[in-house]
Design a protein around this motif. Structure first.
Motif, PDB file in Angstrom:
ATOM      1  N   LEU A  59      58.573  51.237  45.708  1.00 26.96           N
ATOM      2  CA  LEU A  59      59.833  51.985  45.801  1.00 26.96           C
ATOM      3  C   LEU A  59      59.640  53.433  45.362  1.00 26.96           C
ATOM      4  CD1 LEU A  59      62.239  49.220  44.469  1.00 26.96           C
ATOM      5  CD2 LEU A  59      62.142  50.109  46.815  1.00 26.96           C
ATOM      6  N   GLU A  60      58.793  53.649  44.360  1.00 30.35           N
ATOM      7  CA  GLU A  60      58.476  55.015  43.927  1.00 30.35           C
ATOM      8  C   GLU A  60      57.680  55.747  45.007  1.00 30.35           C
ATOM      9  OE1 GLU A  60      58.156  53.994  39.153  1.00 30.35           O
ATOM     10  OE2 GLU A  60      56.329  54.307  40.310  1.00 30.35           O
ATOM     11  N   GLU A  61      56.630  55.099  45.506  1.00 28.71           N
ATOM     12  CA  GLU A  61      55.745  55.724  46.491  1.00 28.71           C
ATOM     13  C   GLU A  61      56.467  56.049  47.796  1.00 28.71           C
ATOM     14  OE1 GLU A  61      52.543  52.913  46.719  1.00 28.71           O
ATOM     15  OE2 GLU A  61      51.765  53.502  44.739  1.00 28.71           O
ATOM     16  N   GLU A  62      57.422  55.203  48.174  1.00 27.84           N
ATOM     17  CA  GLU A  62      58.168  55.434  49.412  1.00 27.84           C
ATOM     18  C   GLU A  62      59.333  56.408  49.225  1.00 27.84           C
ATOM     19  OE1 GLU A  62      59.165  51.561  50.947  1.00 27.84           O
ATOM     20  OE2 GLU A  62      57.068  51.117  51.437  1.00 27.84           O
ATOM     21  N   GLY A  63      59.516  56.877  47.998  1.00 28.95           N
ATOM     22  CA  GLY A  63      60.508  57.909  47.747  1.00 28.95           C
ATOM     23  C   GLY A  63      61.919  57.433  47.458  1.00 28.95           C
ATOM     24  N   TYR A  64      62.120  56.145  47.309  1.00 29.87           N
ATOM     25  CA  TYR A  64      63.450  55.653  46.957  1.00 29.87           C
ATOM     26  C   TYR A  64      63.800  56.038  45.523  1.00 29.87           C
ATOM     27  CZ  TYR A  64      63.343  52.952  51.250  1.00 29.87           C
ATOM     28  OH  TYR A  64      63.277  52.580  52.569  1.00 29.87           O
ATOM     29  N   ILE A  65      62.784  56.110  44.674  1.00 35.56           N
ATOM     30  CA  ILE A  65      62.942  56.619  43.310  1.00 35.56           C
ATOM     31  C   ILE A  65      62.189  57.939  43.282  1.00 35.56           C
ATOM     32  CG2 ILE A  65      62.420  56.256  40.869  1.00 35.56           C
ATOM     33  CD1 ILE A  65      62.498  53.214  41.447  1.00 35.56           C
ATOM     34  N   SER A  66      62.934  59.030  43.129  1.00 32.66           N
ATOM     35  CA  SER A  66      62.269  60.337  43.196  1.00 32.66           C
ATOM     36  C   SER A  66      61.741  60.798  41.850  1.00 32.66           C
ATOM     37  CB  SER A  66      63.200  61.389  43.787  1.00 32.66           C
ATOM     38  OG  SER A  66      64.358  61.534  43.003  1.00 32.66           O
ATOM     39  N   ASP A  68      68.335  49.770  55.038  1.00 35.62           N
ATOM     40  CA  ASP A  68      68.356  48.517  55.794  1.00 35.62           C
ATOM     41  C   ASP A  68      67.052  47.734  55.645  1.00 35.62           C
ATOM     42  OD1 ASP A  68      70.894  49.124  56.679  1.00 35.62           O
ATOM     43  OD2 ASP A  68      70.206  49.935  58.600  1.00 35.62           O
ATOM     44  N   VAL A  69      65.946  48.403  55.273  1.00 39.15           N
ATOM     45  CA  VAL A  69      64.673  47.702  55.135  1.00 39.15           C
ATOM     46  C   VAL A  69      64.464  47.181  53.713  1.00 39.15           C
ATOM     47  CG1 VAL A  69      63.611  49.011  56.992  1.00 39.15           C
ATOM     48  CG2 VAL A  69      63.327  49.787  54.646  1.00 39.15           C
ATOM     49  N   LEU A  70      65.407  47.439  52.835  1.00 36.44           N
ATOM     50  CA  LEU A  70      65.311  46.963  51.467  1.00 36.44           C
ATOM     51  C   LEU A  70      65.959  45.588  51.349  1.00 36.44           C
ATOM     52  CD1 LEU A  70      66.340  50.250  49.635  1.00 36.44           C
ATOM     53  CD2 LEU A  70      64.021  49.376  49.986  1.00 36.44           C
ATOM     54  N   ASP A  71      65.289  44.684  50.674  1.00 36.76           N
ATOM     55  CA  ASP A  71      65.881  43.359  50.484  1.00 36.76           C
ATOM     56  C   ASP A  71      66.671  43.319  49.179  1.00 36.76           C
ATOM     57  OD1 ASP A  71      64.038  42.997  48.407  1.00 36.76           O
ATOM     58  OD2 ASP A  71      62.744  41.658  49.557  1.00 36.76           O
ATOM     59  N   ALA A  72      67.243  42.173  48.867  1.00 35.66           N
ATOM     60  CA  ALA A  72      68.109  42.039  47.690  1.00 35.66           C
ATOM     61  C   ALA A  72      67.356  42.332  46.391  1.00 35.66           C
ATOM     62  CB  ALA A  72      68.719  40.639  47.651  1.00 35.66           C
ATOM     63  N   ILE A  73      66.083  41.970  46.327  1.00 36.14           N
ATOM     64  CA  ILE A  73      65.295  42.229  45.115  1.00 36.14           C
ATOM     65  C   ILE A  73      65.050  43.720  44.956  1.00 36.14           C
ATOM     66  CG2 ILE A  73      63.061  41.856  43.989  1.00 36.14           C
ATOM     67  CD1 ILE A  73      63.083  39.032  45.262  1.00 36.14           C
ATOM     68  N   ASP A  74      64.704  44.406  46.049  1.00 33.56           N
ATOM     69  CA  ASP A  74      64.523  45.859  45.993  1.00 33.56           C
ATOM     70  C   ASP A  74      65.804  46.538  45.499  1.00 33.56           C
ATOM     71  OD1 ASP A  74      61.919  45.761  47.029  1.00 33.56           O
ATOM     72  OD2 ASP A  74      62.619  45.987  49.098  1.00 33.56           O
ATOM     73  N   LEU A  75      66.942  46.128  46.040  1.00 36.32           N
ATOM     74  CA  LEU A  75      68.222  46.724  45.643  1.00 36.32           C
ATOM     75  C   LEU A  75      68.533  46.434  44.180  1.00 36.32           C
ATOM     76  CD1 LEU A  75      70.326  45.983  48.848  1.00 36.32           C
ATOM     77  CD2 LEU A  75      69.333  48.166  48.144  1.00 36.32           C
ATOM     78  N   ALA A  76      68.196  45.237  43.715  1.00 36.80           N
ATOM     79  CA  ALA A  76      68.412  44.896  42.301  1.00 36.80           C
ATOM     80  C   ALA A  76      67.528  45.752  41.398  1.00 36.80           C
ATOM     81  CB  ALA A  76      68.149  43.411  42.067  1.00 36.80           C
ATOM     82  N   ILE A  77      66.295  45.986  41.808  1.00 35.94           N
ATOM     83  CA  ILE A  77      65.389  46.850  41.038  1.00 35.94           C
ATOM     84  C   ILE A  77      65.963  48.268  40.981  1.00 35.94           C
ATOM     85  CG2 ILE A  77      63.116  47.982  41.055  1.00 35.94           C
ATOM     86  CD1 ILE A  77      61.989  45.307  42.191  1.00 35.94           C
ATOM     87  N   LEU A  78      66.386  48.792  42.121  1.00 37.81           N
ATOM     88  CA  LEU A  78      66.943  50.146  42.158  1.00 37.81           C
ATOM     89  C   LEU A  78      68.200  50.260  41.295  1.00 37.81           C
ATOM     90  CD1 LEU A  78      66.456  50.986  45.943  1.00 37.81           C
ATOM     91  CD2 LEU A  78      65.149  51.890  43.996  1.00 37.81           C
ATOM     92  N   ASN A  79      69.078  49.275  41.382  1.00 37.93           N
ATOM     93  CA  ASN A  79      70.299  49.307  40.568  1.00 37.93           C
ATOM     94  C   ASN A  79      69.984  49.258  39.078  1.00 37.93           C
ATOM     95  OD1 ASN A  79      72.708  49.641  42.084  1.00 37.93           O
ATOM     96  ND2 ASN A  79      72.323  47.650  43.036  1.00 37.93           N
ATOM     97  N   THR A  80      69.054  48.436  38.693  1.00 43.28           N
ATOM     98  CA  THR A  80      68.675  48.337  37.278  1.00 43.28           C
ATOM     99  C   THR A  80      68.052  49.635  36.801  1.00 43.28           C
ATOM    100  OG1 THR A  80      68.359  45.947  37.423  1.00 43.28           O
ATOM    101  CG2 THR A  80      67.257  47.082  35.604  1.00 43.28           C
ATOM    102  N   MET A  81      67.155  50.205  37.582  1.00 44.48           N
ATOM    103  CA  MET A  81      66.457  51.425  37.167  1.00 44.48           C
ATOM    104  C   MET A  81      67.384  52.636  37.126  1.00 44.48           C
ATOM    105  SD  MET A  81      63.647  50.202  36.296  1.00 44.48           S
ATOM    106  CE  MET A  81      62.791  51.696  35.861  1.00 44.48           C
ATOM    107  N   GLN A  82      68.394  52.685  37.989  1.00 41.85           N
ATOM    108  CA  GLN A  82      69.305  53.829  37.919  1.00 41.85           C
ATOM    109  C   GLN A  82      70.261  53.695  36.743  1.00 41.85           C
ATOM    110  OE1 GLN A  82      71.787  54.753  41.266  1.00 41.85           O
ATOM    111  NE2 GLN A  82      72.561  52.678  41.474  1.00 41.85           N
TER     112      GLN A  82
END
Length: 157
Positions: free
Chosen positions: A48-55, A6-20
């Protein structure tokens, strides 16, 4: 910081989707896709890496090309659920190099092991030398995959 989508914005989600989809995506390409400059994009990725969203980042290997022709799902029932017995079971099973995942599950069985082996003989070796050595296991039931229909490591976010 508490991990919460819920604390991730649209750009964060786009980064995560692209990286996965492709962990080798460069910051330059990622920034271009998101209509950003590289530095803010890099900062977001690092956060995103430091906060653990990307392990971690990893390559997905082709099992068949490497000779892993047997995929098995092993259902285990155990006699006891003590912390010590559970820890011993988990350590013994996860120390086997072919174990892809181990899950503690609900239902008729207590654990589900997902394992890749090069042959039925190698799978049998796992059963005889890893699982049968654990006195806490009461029942072993195996399903061998005939073919993989689909597989994805992607989370829907």
């Amino acid at each position: 910081m508490k991990k919460n989508s819920d604390v991730l914005d649209a750009i964060d989600l786009a980064i995560l989707n692209t990286m996965q989809r492709d962990a080798k995506t460069t910051t330059s390409h990622l920034a271009s896709q998101l209509c950003m400059t590289e530095t803010p994009c890099w900062r977001r990725l690092k956060r995103l890496e430091e906060e653990g969203y990307i392990s971690r980042y990893e390559a997905i290997l082709d099992k068949a090309a490497l000779g892993y022709n047997v995929t098995a799902f092993v259902h285990l029932s155990v006699d006891t659920h003590t912390e010590e017995a559970t820890r011993e079971l988990e350590e013994k099973i996860t120390s086997h190099p072919g174990v892809y995942s181990l899950h503690n599950v609900t239902g008729d069985y207590d654990f589900l092991v997902h394992i890749h082996c090069k042959s039925i003989d190698a799978y049998n070796f796992f059963i005889e030398n890893t699982l049968r050595g654990l006195s806490v296991i009461r029942n072993i039931k195996t399903s061998i995959s005939l073919r993989e229909i689909t597989r994805s490591n992607h989370l829907y976010i």
